[in-house]
Structures are given as structure tokens and as C-alpha cells.
Design an enzyme around this catalytic site. Structure first.
Site, PDB file in Angstrom:
ATOM      1  CE  LYS A   1      -3.775  -2.536   2.122  1.00 14.18           C
ATOM      2  NZ  LYS A   1      -4.995  -2.489   2.921  1.00 14.18           N
TER       3      LYS A   1
ATOM      4  CG  HIS B   1      -7.358  -2.423  -2.300  1.00  9.15           C
ATOM      5  ND1 HIS B   1      -7.716  -1.553  -1.293  1.00  9.15           N
ATOM      6  CD2 HIS B   1      -7.004  -3.582  -1.703  1.00  9.15           C
ATOM      7  CE1 HIS B   1      -7.564  -2.177  -0.132  1.00  9.15           C
ATOM      8  NE2 HIS B   1      -7.127  -3.397  -0.347  1.00  9.15           N
TER       9      HIS B   1
ATOM     10  CD  GLU C   1      -8.221  -7.594  -0.662  1.00 11.95           C
ATOM     11  OE1 GLU C   1      -7.219  -8.140  -0.239  1.00 11.95           O
ATOM     12  OE2 GLU C   1      -8.310  -6.370  -0.856  1.00 11.95           O
TER      13      GLU C   1
ATOM     14  N   GLY D   1      -8.093  -4.376   7.333  1.00 10.74           N
ATOM     15  CA  GLY D   1      -7.549  -3.482   8.362  1.00 10.74           C
ATOM     16  C   GLY D   1      -8.120  -3.730   9.747  1.00 10.74           C
TER      17      GLY D   1
ATOM     18  CB  SER E   1      -7.675  -8.846   9.014  1.00  7.43           C
ATOM     19  OG  SER E   1      -8.083  -7.493   8.942  1.00  7.43           O
TER      20      SER E   1
ATOM     21  N   GLY F   1      -1.954  -7.545   3.698  1.00  4.68           N
ATOM     22  CA  GLY F   1      -1.581  -6.135   3.860  1.00  4.68           C
ATOM     23  C   GLY F   1      -0.610  -5.976   5.017  1.00  4.68           C
TER      24      GLY F   1
HETATM   25  P1  PGA Z   1      -4.887  -5.951   5.635  1.00  4.22           P
HETATM   26  O1  PGA Z   1      -5.072  -5.455   4.144  1.00  4.22           O
HETATM   27  O2  PGA Z   1      -4.199  -7.296   5.578  1.00  4.22           O
HETATM   28  O3  PGA Z   1      -4.034  -4.898   6.278  1.00  4.22           O
HETATM   29  O4  PGA Z   1      -6.257  -6.067   6.229  1.00  4.22           O
HETATM   30  C1  PGA Z   1      -5.547  -6.386   3.202  1.00  4.22           C
HETATM   31  C2  PGA Z   1      -5.860  -5.735   1.903  1.00  4.22           C
HETATM   32  O5  PGA Z   1      -6.314  -4.591   1.878  1.00  4.22           O
HETATM   33  O6  PGA Z   1      -5.629  -6.383   0.864  1.00  4.22           O
END
Ligand code: PGA
Length: 262
Positions: free
Chosen positions: A13, A97, A166, A172, A212, A233
């Protein structure tokens, strides 16, 4: 994709600078060198792609971008084209995304233009779909998102396409979506791909889960064959933690029940 081979990747990101990406990639190279049976990709920001390409040359780790424009070139200030990504040796591009849908008003229609452009340039699109909140009919929304994003894609191209399921409410967070819920959605996505493209092509598309993902939940999320990989992420920003997730995705050794650990 070979049904035993899993796909695990991470987008950094906007978390890491180029110097930080370089250190991260170097550590991943060491940690992932011995790992077989899992295809791994990393998606750093545009500015870090040349450095990433240099550091990953000759390794089995693939790289790509977190977005792109659909045009090859032209008056699109601030944008990066598929031609430019292909020139760098990128093999993946993440499209649609949830954070881009929220912050840049990315739509299924613009994702579709980008999917078609990525395939024209030999880039594998990672098409992100998912419902905003826990709703009673997530599959209707997924059907619309997938149908629009893949409009005009040929059956023969489907094996290059990755769908990243997702659920927005699981990104997050402290925990991923419950594994049984994820399995149902993956099966629903597989069914709608088969409805639209036929069994042969529909089964060739790769479906991975993101939201997550962490070392402690990776194994249980991968217990269903329809979950063919993971998209990570925050947890991947620590190379050791990412390597543990990759290890959880290794196919079981013949004669053993579970995937190996590093
Ligand atoms: P995260 O992000 O693992 O921090 O939840 C995942 C994503 O947005 O692909």
C-alpha cells in the site's frame, strides 16, 4: 492454475518508502528462497518498482503494481500505463482495491477497462471484489462486481485472472472474516465464473482471499480448496510474518496432513 499450487502476495500500500521496500524485499529473498510450491508476488508503490525489479531479478518472487491506467500512453497526468509496467518486467497488477474505490472513486467499469488493458499487455490482473458490510446477500453484489469487471474477457484469458475476494469490513481489522464465511463466498464466486465462462475456463481462474490475513489465521483460511491463496496487507510488512503466511500455504508433503512450517 495447478490446484495444488497456491498464490500468496502482498501490497505494501503506501506504508513503505523505496529504501524500506528495498530492505523488505532483500529479507524476503532470504526467507523465501527455500520455499517451493507457492507462487509469491509483491506489489510496492510505483516509485519503488524499478528498485524492486532489480532486486528480484533471477528470483522466484514476482512483482507488480497496485494500480494502473488503461491507456498505453497519452494525456493522463499522474498516471502509469500497462506499457510502462510491462517494460519493467512486472507480471501482476492489482485493480479495484477497496481503498481506491473509496478514495479515488474507482468503479467496476474503470476496473473493467484496466482488466482488458492488463491482459493485452501480458499482465495478470488481481481484481479486488467484496461487499462493504456484512449483508444478507453478498453474492448478488459479488456477481455484479465480477460480471462488470470481467466483461469482454475471453475464456482463454481467464487462467491469467486472479480474483481477490476482500470483504471491505474485514480489511484493516484485528481478525479476518470467519473461514466458513470465506469458503462460502469463494464457492459462490467459482459458481458465477462457471455460469458465465463454462466449467473449464471458470475453474482456471484463481481466487484468493484478503482482509486481515495473519500467520495465526492463514492455515484455517486455506483449509478449503476454493481458497487458492492469500492477499496480505499489514501483516506482511514484517518479512518474518509474511514468510510464515507463505509457509502455511505450502502444499502438504505427501503422506502428511498439514502444510509445513518454515
Ligand atoms: P490488511 O489489508 O491485511 O491490512 O487487512 C488487506 C488488503 O487490503 O488487501
Amino acid at each position: 492454475m495447478d490446484s495444488r499450487r497456491r498464490l500468496v502476495g502482498s501490497s505494501t500500500k503506501m506504508y513503505l518508502t523505496t529504501n524500506e521496500v528495498a530492505a523488505w524485499v532483500m529479507r524476503l529473498r532470504q526467507l523465501l528462497e527455500p520455499v517451493t510450491g507457492v507462487e509469491v508476488f509483491v506489489l510496492p508503490p510505483f516509485v519503488s518498482l524499478p528498485k524492486t525489479a532489480e532486486l528480484l531479478r533471477g528470483t522466484r518472487i514476482a512483482f507488480g503494481a497496485q494500480n494502473m491506467h488503461w491507456a498505453d500512453r497519452g494525456p493522463h497526468t499522474g498516471e502509469v500505463s500497462p506499457l510502462m509496467l510491462a517494460e519493467l518486467g512486472a507480471t501482476f497488477v492489482e485493480l479495484g482495491h477497496a481503498e481506491r474505490r473509496r478514495d479515488q472513486a474507482e468503479s467496476d467499469e474503470s476496473v473493467n477497462l484496466k482488466v482488458l488493458a492488463s491482459l493485452r499487455h501480458g499482465l495478470r490482473p488481481i481484481v479486488c471484489v467484496g461487499e462493504d458490510s456484512v449483508s444478507s446477500t453478498p453474492d448478488d453484489l459479488l456477481r455484479r462486481q465480477v460480471a462488470t469487471a470481467l466483461a469482454g474477457v475471453q475464456k482463454s484469458e481467464l487462467e491469467h485472472v486472479v480474483i481477490a475476494y476482500e470483504p471491505v469490513w474485514a480489511i484493516g481489522q484485528a481478525a479476518a472474516a470467519p473461514a466458513s464465511y470465506v469458503f462460502e463466498r469463494h464457492r459462490a464466486i467459482r459458481r458465477l465464473l462457471i455460469d458465465r465462462f463454462g466449467a473449464e475456463a471458470g475453474n482456471r481462474c484463481t481466487i484468493i482471499y484478503g482482509g486481515s490475513v495473519m500467520p495465526r489465521n492463514a492455515g484455517s483460511l486455506l483449509k478449503d480448496n476454493d481458497v487458492q491463496g492469500l492477499f496480505v496487507g499489514r501483516s506482511a510488512l514484517d518479512p518474518e510474518s509474511f514468510a510464515q503466511i507463505v509457509a502455511a500455504a505450502r502444499p502438504p508433503e505427501p503422506g502428511s496432513e498439514e502444510g509445513a512450517t518454515l
